[in-house]
Structures are given as structure tokens and as C-alpha cells.
Write an enzyme that holds these catalytic residues in place. Structure first.
Site: not given
Length: 303
Positions: A40, A164, A190, A194, A224
């Protein structure tokens, strides 16, 4: 900084003089691209972009049923394409080693390797080997897969880590790579992982040497399924400004095929190499990246 992450930022840059040209329509003809997390969002859009440029695409996915659905969607938009599915949990280091055996058993070289798989767990979670999940999925797994696949990476191959803009808000925590200290936050974990991706990038390039080009790309703010699931409030507020998946994947696809290849070890956003720090904030001391790199290699038994 933030306005440039929106779809408006991309639209303006595309109209400015010097916007880098698109790759040739057949730039990846006869070549092979591996895309992780391709069921996806940005991963599927990246796979479609490579497919349209002529590549054979391997979807490296954890869920093969979702992989089948993605393959059907891709071939529905690009009927002449060639797509295979390889199962792999990118957070599981043992499963990566198994999947690499599958990916290399037929001797075909690999021209493009895109590390797109990602997650933002709300609570601290661990991988099969006991590593904090985001660090395992975003750093340990991609580094291990890249190094194991290196003998099969073709001359002038491209390895791309999808990172990101959240990493701008965190410094490299080589003192606490697994987030044992303080109150855990999925968003912070997260962003830290990154940041680690970007900081170890030049060292991975150094290890792989000439002929393999390693990059990181920042897709901007993209709409997304991952954003919808993990950041619903952010998505609700910013949705009119968010890029679609194809816009978010633009630079990743461009780097996969542009000739000549830019110098490796760089961080890209909207087809340009960018600084990894803004206004000097969260800049690491010179030894921090190497300490993090040493820790990564130790976890992977690659010292």
C-alpha cells in the site's frame, strides 16, 4: 521547512528552473527492483513507478495475501509488467536471512533495492530477536538485508531508504538506541529510528564501496494508510495539504532510474540532496554516528 513538505511545495519546485528531468521511459527495462512494504501507500506507488519504467519488481512483504492484492492492482495499471512476491518480516533478522536465500537462489542481479517497510507502534514493542520494533524494522533489518544482498547488487545499483521529516526533530540517541530510557512514545521512537537511518547512511555507503549507490529519501507529508492509522489527528488537520502516494514516491522512483547516478551517501527530498539538520538543531557530535554504526553491526553479528 514544513510548507515544502506539502503537495504545494512539490508543485512549486516542479515549476522552478532546474527541476531535474524525469528518467527515460524505459530507464529500468531489463532490470530488477526489490521494494519492501509494498502492499500500500508509498511502497506500492514506488513499485508501480519502477514497473512503468520497465523493471521486473519483487514485492517483499510480510502478508502474502495483501501482496497478491497489490500485485493485481499493479498489473491492472501496468499489464505488461512482471511482478513477484517474496514473503519476509523485515523486523525479524532470521526471516531476513531466509528471504535473502530466496531472493538470490536464481542468480539474477538486483539493480534497485528500496527499503520502505515501516511502522509506528503506539506502545513499545519488540522484534523476534528482542529489539525495539522501529529500530529493528527501520535500521537493523535494512542494513542486514543490504549487506547480505550486496554480492548480488549489480554495478551502478541503487539502495534507497525511505525516511521521514520527523527525524529533523530528534537527535541521534546512540546512548539509548532501543528506547529503554524515559517514557516511550511511538512517534518519538519512529523519528529516532529515522534519524539513525540517515546518520548511518554514509557509513553503509563506505562499507559497500563504489558501484553501489546508497541514498535516503524524505517523501514529504504524504496521505498513506500508515499516516491514517498512526497519526489520525495530524491527517485530519493537514489532509488538503498532503501529497498523494505517487507524489510521495516521486524522488524514490527518480533515484532508482536517473542517469548518471548521484553520489551515494546522500539524503534527498524532491530530487535534490538536502541537509540532514535544520538551523544546527539536533546535530550529532562527530563520533555519535560511528558509535551507532558499531552498535548496529554488533546486533547483526557483522563486526
Amino acid at each position: 521547512m514544513a510548507p515544502g513538505f506539502t503537495r504545494a511545495g512539490l508543485a512549486v519546485r516542479r515549476r522552478l528552473p532546474g527541476w531535474p528531468a524525469d528518467p527515460a521511459p524505459d530507464a529500468l527495462a531489463g532490470r530488477r527492483a526489490l521494494v519492501t512494504g509494498a502492499t500500500s501507500g508509498l511502497g506500492e506507488a514506488t513499485a508501480l513507478g519502477c514497473l512503468r519504467l520497465g523493471a521486473h519488481v519483487d514485492l517483499v512483504v510480510r502478508n502474502t495475501e495483501k501482496g497478491d492484492d497489490s500485485r493485481n492492482r499493479l498489473l491492472g495499471q501496468c499489464p505488461q509488467g512482471s511482478v513477484e512476491i517474496v514473503r519476509c518480516d523485515l523486523s525479524d533478522l532470521h526471516d531476513i536471512r531466509r528471504a535473502v536465500g530466496v531472493l538470490t537462489q536464481d542468480q539474477r542481479p538486483i539493480d534497485v533495492l528500496v527499503h520502505n517497510a515501516g511502522a509506528m507502534p503506539a506502545q513499545r514493542s519488540e522484534s523476534a530477536q528482542g529489539h525495539e520494533l522501529t529500530m529493528s524494522l527501520h535500521v537493523l533489518g535494512p542494513v542486514l538485508m543490504t549487506i547480505l544482498l550486496a554480492p548480488r547488487l549489480a554495478a551502478d545499483s541503487r539502495v534507497i531508504m525511505v525516511t521521514s521529516g520527523g527525524m529533523y526533530g530528534q537527535k541521534l540517541r546512540d546512548d539509548d538506541p532501543e528506547f529503554h530510557l524515559g517514557d516511550y512514545s511511538g512517534v518519538t521512537a519512529y523519528a529516532r529510528s529515522k534519524r539513525a537511518q540517515v546518520e548511518v547512511l554514509p557509513l553503509l555507503q563506505e562499507r559497500l564501496g563504489d558501484g553501489i549507490h546508497v541514498y535516503a529519501t524524505h517523501p514529504g507529508w504524504a496521505d498513506t494508510p500508515g499516516v491514517a492509522d498512526s497519526l489520525p489527528t495530524f491527517r485530519k488537520i493537514t489532509r488538503p495539504l498532503l501529497r498523494d502516494a505517487r507524489e510521495g514516491a516521486d524522488t524514490t522512483v527518480w533515484l532508482s532510474a536517473v542517469e548518471p547516478a548521484p553520489a551515494g551517501g546522500q539524503f534527498f527530498h524532491d530530487r535534490r540532496a538536502r541537509t540532514t539538520h535544520k538551523w544546527g538543531l539536533n546535530k550529532s557530535d562527530p563520533g555519535a554516528a560511528r558509535r551507532m554504526w558499531s552498535w548496529v553491526l554488533a546486533q547483526l553479528d557483522l563486526t
